[in-house]
Write an enzyme that holds these catalytic residues in place. Structure first.
Site, PDB file in Angstrom:
ATOM      1  NE  ARG A 285      25.224  57.565  55.810  1.00 33.33           N
ATOM      2  CZ  ARG A 285      24.795  58.477  56.673  1.00 33.33           C
ATOM      3  NH1 ARG A 285      24.842  58.233  57.970  1.00 33.33           N
ATOM      4  NH2 ARG A 285      24.318  59.636  56.254  1.00 33.33           N
ATOM      5  CD  GLN A 314      20.313  53.128  57.388  1.00 38.90           C
ATOM      6  OE1 GLN A 314      21.114  53.017  58.301  1.00 38.90           O
ATOM      7  NE2 GLN A 314      19.784  54.288  57.088  1.00 38.90           N
ATOM      8  CG  HIS A 333      20.146  56.100  60.385  1.00 39.25           C
ATOM      9  ND1 HIS A 333      20.719  56.287  59.150  1.00 39.25           N
ATOM     10  CD2 HIS A 333      20.766  56.977  61.207  1.00 39.25           C
ATOM     11  CE1 HIS A 333      21.637  57.229  59.225  1.00 39.25           C
ATOM     12  NE2 HIS A 333      21.684  57.661  60.471  1.00 39.25           N
TER      13      HIS A 333
END
Length: 404
Positions: A285, A314, A333
């Site tokens: 993370r 995000q 991601h």
């Protein structure tokens, strides 16, 4: 009947694929520790299809609507006027992926008066305020192990890309060059280096196993020590804390969950303890690292490279400094959202929903919060608290996109 709100990332800018690159994907029925892959009663998609974007709907619409439930699918998740916020008041279930997370803050959980279940289509539920979920009696579940190997493969790829200076070298080809000296001036062999993982759970251990054949010296730290058999098999050196590990490693891969104890763990102080010219790969993370400390370390040369596919928030705003810092190998991601992984986490979400609607227990290994306390994988990997602070910054990306 339940209202299910599913937050997914946008479809491809060129449109949904008319034909996929491959005709099929390998079928995975068991994971390395013996846990079975998701086992819903049925699926309404072809494995290998794009399921994680809006049009894919995680393959859930037919199943939910046949049972009389309402499914709302949107990518609009950030800001007070988002579609997510408008749909929350009467939502019973909220589903999202870590790659495009619906940040379920305390404010949102309190707004959703009918909310009973929050599902992560993937692994890592830090985008939910776990303390608020416990306080409000909301169950939180994720599809444990569904994309752990996917992420482990991504880790190995990123380590090699950094150490061998692959991305700038590829760039010279695109530019029409043959600049060998420019390519190799920051290129090294991985062989013989000390490589360590912060956390050796499913992802960390899988990464260690894949790195072993490269002839590296392997290190790890974790609050749950691995067995002597595994340590001997992989010739692992155990470290009691992160600082002990980073002092000796040339490459550090971060594979810990985000919670209050790991938030901003890699700050100026810890990075200063690392060997000059070391590398960090972070697929855990983004918030485990202090954003600006990473930039400073790359600019000063304390770090030779940083790669990862996790950011905070995000999606990352266009002015996020990790987009422009030197010697990085960042991606959106994506490590856990390969088409192969999507087939498993979509099936896992359906398995969770089938159990929920049938009033049957959700698999223990999928549970993060249950009956007001941490449970299952949550009790093993998380601590109580909230790691969503600052998530409102994700709305900046939405505003920038609208302007563009």
């Amino acid at each position: 009947m339940a209202k299910v709100v599913c937050v997914l990332y946008d479809d491809p800018v060129t449109g949904y694929p008319k034909k996929y690159a491959r005709d099929d994907i390998p079928k995975i029925t068991k994971y390395p520790d013996g846990q079975t892959a998701p086992t819903p009663s049925a699926i309404d998609f072809n494995p290998g299809e794009l399921l994680g974007s809006v049009s894919g709907e995680l393959g859930l619409r037919k199943f939910l609507e046949k049972a009389g439930h309402t499914l709302v699918v949107t990518s609009d998740k950030d800001g007070a006027n988002s579609r997510l916020d408008k749909e929350l008041p009467d939502a019973e279930i909220v589903i999202s992926q870590p790659f495009w997370p619906a940040y379920m803050t305390r404010e949102r959980i309190e707004k959703a008066k009918n909310l009973k279940l929050i599902v992560t289509a993937g692994i890592g539920s830090d985008h939910t305020d776990l303390q608020a979920a416990m306080d409000k009696g909301v169950t939180v579940a994720e599809v444990t192990y569904c994309n752990s190997i996917s992420v482990a493969e991504h880790i190995v790829m990123m380590i090699l890309a950094l150490v061998r200076n692959y991305i700038p070298s590829y760039g010279w080809v695109i530019k029409g060059g043959w600049n060998i000296a420019d390519c190799v001036e920051r290129s090294y062999d991985l062989e013989g280096m000390n490589v360590g993982t912060v956390a050796a759970g499913r992802i960390g251990l899988a990464a260690l196993r894949r790195l072993k054949p490269f002839g590296v010296k392997l290190h790890y730290t974790d609050k749950h020590r691995l067995s002597k058999e595994v340590e001997k098999e992989l010739d692992l050196t155990f470290h009691p804390d992160v600082e002990s590990l980073v002092k000796v490693c040339d490459v550090v891969t971060i594979n810990a969950p985000l919670h209050p104890e790991t938030e901003h763990m890699f700050n100026d102080r810890l990075i200063s303890k690392m060997k000059r010219g070391s590398y960090i790969v972070n697929t855990a993370r983004g918030k485990i690292c202090d954003r600006d400390a990473i930039v400073r370390a790359l600019e000063s040369g304390q770090l030779a490279g940083y790669a990862g596919d996790v950011w905070f928030p995000q999606p990352a705003p266009k002015d996020h400094p990790w987009r422009t810092m030197p010697h990085h190998g960042m991606t959106p991601h994506i490590s856990g959202s390969s088409l192969s992984a999507q087939a498993r986490y979509a099936a896992g979400v359906r398995e969770i929903l089938e159990a929920y609607f049938a009033k049957k227990p959700i698999r223990t290994e999928y549970l993060v919060v249950d009956k007001g306390k941490l449970a299952g994988v949550g009790a093993h990997s998380y601590t109580a608290g909230d790691a969503t602070k600052g998530s409102e910054e994700a709305a900046k990306f939405k505003k920038e996109k609208v302007k563009a």
